[in-house]
Design a protein around this motif. Structure first.
Motif, PDB file in Angstrom:
ATOM      1  N   MET A  42       0.858  -1.190   0.000  1.00 53.20           N
ATOM      2  CA  MET A  42       0.000   0.000   0.000  1.00 53.20           C
ATOM      3  C   MET A  42       0.900   1.248   0.000  1.00 53.20           C
ATOM      4  SD  MET A  42      -2.937  -1.639   0.311  1.00 53.20           S
ATOM      5  CE  MET A  42      -4.110  -0.386   0.727  1.00 53.20           C
ATOM      6  N   ASP A  43       1.312   1.683  -1.176  1.00 58.96           N
ATOM      7  CA  ASP A  43       2.260   2.795  -1.294  1.00 58.96           C
ATOM      8  C   ASP A  43       1.742   4.137  -0.781  1.00 58.96           C
ATOM      9  OD1 ASP A  43       4.412   1.344  -2.326  1.00 58.96           O
ATOM     10  OD2 ASP A  43       3.636   1.497  -4.378  1.00 58.96           O
ATOM     11  N   ALA A  44       0.440   4.321  -0.694  1.00 50.83           N
ATOM     12  CA  ALA A  44      -0.133   5.608  -0.272  1.00 50.83           C
ATOM     13  C   ALA A  44       0.275   6.005   1.143  1.00 50.83           C
ATOM     14  CB  ALA A  44      -1.654   5.578  -0.373  1.00 50.83           C
ATOM     15  N   TYR A  45       0.754   5.062   1.938  1.00 54.02           N
ATOM     16  CA  TYR A  45       1.118   5.359   3.323  1.00 54.02           C
ATOM     17  C   TYR A  45       2.594   5.701   3.502  1.00 54.02           C
ATOM     18  CZ  TYR A  45      -3.485   3.637   4.368  1.00 54.02           C
ATOM     19  OH  TYR A  45      -4.848   3.476   4.399  1.00 54.02           O
ATOM     20  N   LYS A  46       3.415   5.394   2.508  1.00 60.10           N
ATOM     21  CA  LYS A  46       4.851   5.627   2.619  1.00 60.10           C
ATOM     22  C   LYS A  46       5.123   7.105   2.899  1.00 60.10           C
ATOM     23  CE  LYS A  46       9.274   4.669   0.685  1.00 60.10           C
ATOM     24  NZ  LYS A  46       9.995   3.502   0.339  1.00 60.10           N
ATOM     25  N   GLY A  47       5.949   7.341   3.912  1.00 61.77           N
ATOM     26  CA  GLY A  47       6.283   8.709   4.305  1.00 61.77           C
ATOM     27  C   GLY A  47       5.369   9.288   5.367  1.00 61.77           C
ATOM     28  N   GLY A  48       4.296   8.568   5.720  1.00 61.96           N
ATOM     29  CA  GLY A  48       3.414   9.029   6.791  1.00 61.96           C
ATOM     30  C   GLY A  48       4.174   9.082   8.113  1.00 61.96           C
ATOM     31  N   VAL A  49       3.733   9.916   9.021  1.00 65.15           N
ATOM     32  CA  VAL A  49       4.418  10.097  10.303  1.00 65.15           C
ATOM     33  C   VAL A  49       3.490   9.722  11.450  1.00 65.15           C
ATOM     34  CG1 VAL A  49       5.520  11.749  11.859  1.00 65.15           C
ATOM     35  CG2 VAL A  49       5.897  11.898   9.382  1.00 65.15           C
ATOM     36  N   ARG A  50       3.990   8.863  12.313  1.00 64.34           N
ATOM     37  CA  ARG A  50       3.244   8.443  13.496  1.00 64.34           C
ATOM     38  C   ARG A  50       4.012   8.911  14.726  1.00 64.34           C
ATOM     39  NH1 ARG A  50      -0.737   4.647  14.383  1.00 64.34           N
ATOM     40  NH2 ARG A  50      -0.895   4.022  16.537  1.00 64.34           N
ATOM     41  N   THR A  60      -0.155  11.131  10.623  1.00 62.15           N
ATOM     42  CA  THR A  60      -0.329  12.122   9.572  1.00 62.15           C
ATOM     43  C   THR A  60       0.249  11.577   8.276  1.00 62.15           C
ATOM     44  OG1 THR A  60      -0.087  13.846  11.245  1.00 62.15           O
ATOM     45  CG2 THR A  60       0.087  14.519   8.939  1.00 62.15           C
ATOM     46  N   LEU A  61      -0.553  11.592   7.237  1.00 63.52           N
ATOM     47  CA  LEU A  61      -0.114  11.094   5.938  1.00 63.52           C
ATOM     48  C   LEU A  61       0.547  12.199   5.130  1.00 63.52           C
ATOM     49  CD1 LEU A  61      -3.257   8.991   5.554  1.00 63.52           C
ATOM     50  CD2 LEU A  61      -0.973   8.077   5.231  1.00 63.52           C
ATOM     51  N   PRO A  62       1.344  11.825   4.126  1.00 64.26           N
ATOM     52  CA  PRO A  62       1.977  12.833   3.281  1.00 64.26           C
ATOM     53  C   PRO A  62       0.917  13.718   2.608  1.00 64.26           C
ATOM     54  CG  PRO A  62       2.887  10.657   2.847  1.00 64.26           C
ATOM     55  CD  PRO A  62       1.708  10.460   3.740  1.00 64.26           C
ATOM     56  N   ALA A  63       1.283  14.949   2.297  1.00 62.28           N
ATOM     57  CA  ALA A  63       0.345  15.911   1.712  1.00 62.28           C
ATOM     58  C   ALA A  63      -0.299  15.400   0.433  1.00 62.28           C
ATOM     59  CB  ALA A  63       1.058  17.238   1.452  1.00 62.28           C
ATOM     60  N   SER A  65      -1.159  12.399  -0.268  1.00 56.81           N
ATOM     61  CA  SER A  65      -2.063  11.274  -0.024  1.00 56.81           C
ATOM     62  C   SER A  65      -3.505  11.761   0.073  1.00 56.81           C
ATOM     63  CB  SER A  65      -1.687  10.558   1.269  1.00 56.81           C
ATOM     64  OG  SER A  65      -2.611   9.523   1.528  1.00 56.81           O
ATOM     65  N   LYS A  66      -4.411  10.992  -0.459  1.00 58.15           N
ATOM     66  CA  LYS A  66      -5.837  11.320  -0.387  1.00 58.15           C
ATOM     67  C   LYS A  66      -6.506  10.605   0.780  1.00 58.15           C
ATOM     68  CE  LYS A  66      -6.073  12.125  -5.298  1.00 58.15           C
ATOM     69  NZ  LYS A  66      -6.539  11.688  -6.595  1.00 58.15           N
ATOM     70  N   LEU A  67      -5.716   9.897   1.572  1.00 60.31           N
ATOM     71  CA  LEU A  67      -6.242   9.142   2.704  1.00 60.31           C
ATOM     72  C   LEU A  67      -6.298  10.027   3.944  1.00 60.31           C
ATOM     73  CD1 LEU A  67      -4.215   5.882   2.086  1.00 60.31           C
ATOM     74  CD2 LEU A  67      -6.576   6.349   1.435  1.00 60.31           C
ATOM     75  N   PRO A  68      -7.223   9.726   4.864  1.00 64.55           N
ATOM     76  CA  PRO A  68      -7.356  10.560   6.064  1.00 64.55           C
ATOM     77  C   PRO A  68      -6.276  10.281   7.105  1.00 64.55           C
ATOM     78  CG  PRO A  68      -8.914   8.754   6.148  1.00 64.55           C
ATOM     79  CD  PRO A  68      -8.243   8.678   4.804  1.00 64.55           C
ATOM     80  N   SER A  69      -5.899  11.305   7.834  1.00 63.30           N
ATOM     81  CA  SER A  69      -5.015  11.142   8.982  1.00 63.30           C
ATOM     82  C   SER A  69      -5.871  10.643  10.139  1.00 63.30           C
ATOM     83  CB  SER A  69      -4.348  12.471   9.324  1.00 63.30           C
ATOM     84  OG  SER A  69      -3.480  12.852   8.284  1.00 63.30           O
ATOM     85  N   SER A  70      -5.242  10.239  11.240  1.00 64.67           N
ATOM     86  CA  SER A  70      -6.019   9.724  12.356  1.00 64.67           C
ATOM     87  C   SER A  70      -5.316   9.986  13.684  1.00 64.67           C
ATOM     88  CB  SER A  70      -6.274   8.220  12.196  1.00 64.67           C
ATOM     89  OG  SER A  70      -5.065   7.510  12.201  1.00 64.67           O
ATOM     90  N   SER A  71      -6.052   9.734  14.756  1.00 61.99           N
ATOM     91  CA  SER A  71      -5.515   9.881  16.103  1.00 61.99           C
ATOM     92  C   SER A  71      -6.276   8.930  17.019  1.00 61.99           C
ATOM     93  CB  SER A  71      -5.659  11.329  16.588  1.00 61.99           C
ATOM     94  OG  SER A  71      -7.033  11.665  16.696  1.00 61.99           O
TER      95      SER A  71
END
Length: 142
Positions: A42-50, A60-63, A65-71
């Motif tokens: 799932m390449d869309a998550y690469k570079g996301g920060v947890r 937080t996902l890379p800018a 990415s069209k996917l939602p961030s979460s908490s």
């Protein structure tokens, strides 16, 4: 499904452990290297920060990415082998539900495997086709 993966990845990014933090080896800031679900990358998550801090996480996902961030919140039991964790998402499809998983931290690498609520906790750090397991690998942020 996309929110589930964001939430799960957030769990995976559970953080980096400092030598001084024996109870939560995931505490800290992590960057997604790879995510695999059911054997598919799932390449869309690469570079996301947890970020994991005091039982709370943000993912937080890379800018681009069209996917939602979460908490949400998380707990880790580092006395088990492998260490186990539970993430409780805030908002979205899994609002207030627990996602069970396992986690290991080796040097500056954190590996997380987890499943949707109601499924059995993974026992291995792998994501085979049809398993429902999400496997995420993080590197400690510099």
């Amino acid at each position: 499904m996309k929110l589930f993966l964001s939430t799960v990845l957030a769990v995976g990014l559970i953080g980096v452990a400092g030598a001084e933090d024996k109870k939560d080896p995931t505490a800290g800031k992590w960057v997604v290297e790879s995510v695999t679900r059911d054997g598919k990358v799932m390449d869309a998550y690469k570079g996301g920060v947890r970020v994991h801090d005091a039982g709370k996480y943000t993912f937080t996902l890379p800018a681009e990415s069209k996917l939602p961030s979460s908490s949400g919140t998380y707990t880790v039991d580092a006395t088990k082998t492998p260490a186990t964790f539970e993430v409780v998402a805030k908002g979205g499809t899994y609002d207030g539900k627990t996602l069970p998983g396992i986690v290991k931290v080796e040097g500056d690498t954190m590996t997380v495997a987890f499943v949707e609520p109601g499924k059995d906790r993974p026992t291995k750090f792998e994501s085979a086709a049809g398993s429902g397991v999400v496997l995420a690998v993080y590197k400690k942020a510099k």
